[in-house]
Design an enzyme around this catalytic site. Structure first.
Site, short mmCIF file in Angstrom:
data_model
loop_
_atom_site.label_atom_id
_atom_site.label_comp_id
_atom_site.label_asym_id
_atom_site.label_seq_id
_atom_site.Cartn_x
_atom_site.Cartn_y
_atom_site.Cartn_z
N TYR A 84 0.83 -1.21 0.00
CA TYR A 84 0.00 0.00 0.00
C TYR A 84 0.86 1.26 0.00
O TYR A 84 0.60 2.21 -0.77
CB TYR A 84 -0.90 -0.04 1.23
CG TYR A 84 -1.86 1.12 1.37
CD1 TYR A 84 -3.02 1.19 0.61
CD2 TYR A 84 -1.63 2.13 2.31
CE1 TYR A 84 -3.92 2.24 0.76
CE2 TYR A 84 -2.52 3.18 2.47
CZ TYR A 84 -3.66 3.23 1.69
OH TYR A 84 -4.53 4.27 1.84
N LYS A 105 0.88 4.06 -2.98
CA LYS A 105 0.50 5.45 -2.73
C LYS A 105 1.66 6.41 -2.99
O LYS A 105 1.43 7.54 -3.47
CB LYS A 105 -0.01 5.59 -1.30
CG LYS A 105 -1.34 4.90 -1.05
CD LYS A 105 -2.44 5.39 -1.99
CE LYS A 105 -3.82 4.90 -1.58
NZ LYS A 105 -4.87 5.36 -2.53
#
Length: 303
Positions: A155, A159
């Protein structure tokens, strides 16, 4: 903040932050293409928007493949005549520490967040350039991509990559009048419930209890609706001069993330050997080494 002449796509908008973004855009007059992998969630979102007087339709498909991006843009044009705003919000979590994270865990998150952002923005930009009237790209990042977060290799990488793409696209698309920005929200949702010390606050919010001021101000965490206003702002004519930025929003806090910059510099004629670096490191760089991970006030941490 009149968006009545705008058409927007919001990926991952059947619930949570994405639904709040779609409702906020519709409330200001934009027609919205809702997207989710779950038919019931997508249909419920469309029903809520139309019941409130807005315009919306749904595309039920997983974000990532180019075919989904094409279907989203085609639906916007076929249903509402044009496209003005692309909000790439869709995301999933597969949280595990590095040594337990599988290839499938990594690939699934990268495919939805990073590849999904790429394919959807590419398709939207093709339409924007064809229309010749500019456009708005709003990509959803995260503090995890700015600072890192324990158990979120996949993640955090996705991002961080999204914000990197935003900066590149801001340069590439400026002449076409297309702005590109990242929003890094912090909100009490099913995704933030996976963070152990936030889980009790998410549950309390579900019971109708207000979040404590320290969370709303110091952590910048609030409801999904708290994080939605910046999306309508960036979609509007008022934000036509803003591009390439990473904006943090949540609770009572609005903030701007810095771009990475050199913080401390040293020079040595002839270059730097390993021994030279070792000799100079503490003296020159020791006090400038930066921390990793989000830093939270002690009063919100578990005891």
């Amino acid at each position: 903040m009149d968006l009545s002449n705008k058409v927007a796509i919001v990926t991952g908008s059947g619930r949570g932050l994405g639904l709040a973004y779609a409702q906020e855009l519709a409330r200001h007059g934009a027609a919205v293409v809702v997207n989710d992998v779950d038919r019931d969630s997508a249909d419920a979102a469309v029903a809520e928007i139309t019941a409130a007087g807005g315009r919306a339709t749904a595309v039920v498909a997983p974000v990532g493949p180019a075919a989904t991006a094409q279907a989203l843009v085609d639906t916007a044009v076929e249903s509402f005549g044009r496209l003005d705003v692309m909000v790439t919000n869709a995301g999933i979590l597969r949280d595990k520490v590095l040594w337990k994270m599988t290839d499938a865990d990594f690939d699934a998150v990268i495919d939805v967040h990073l590849r999904g952002t790429f394919t959807c923005v590419r398709e939207a930009v093709l339409r924007f350039r064809e229309q010749g009237e500019g456009g708005r790209i709003i990509c959803v990042g995260s503090p995890a991509g700015q600072r890192g977060n324990f158990g979120q290799t996949n993640y955090s990488a996705a991002k961080a990559g999204i914000v990197g793409m935003v900066r590149t696209w801001a340069m590439e698309l400026q002449r076409a009048g297309i702005t590109v920005n990242a929003v890094c929200p912090v909100a009490a949702t099913a995704m933030t419930e996976t963070i152990p010390f936030l889980a009790p606050h998410v549950e309390a919010m579900r019971r109708g209890e207000p979040l404590p001021p320290v969370l709303r101000r110091e952590v910048g965490m609030g409801t999904p609706e708290d994080a939605a206003g910046v999306v309508s702002f960036l979609a509007s004519d008022a934000a036509s001069g803003i591009t390439g930025q990473a904006i943090s929003i949540g609770g009572d806090r609005l903030a701007l993330w810095s771009h990475p910059q050199l913080t401390t510099t040293a020079f040595q004629d002839g270059g730097w050997s390993a021994e030279d670096i070792a000799a100079a490191w503490e003296r020159t760089f020791g006090d400038a080494v930066e921390s990793v991970g989000e830093e939270f006030p002690e009063e919100v941490l578990p005891r």
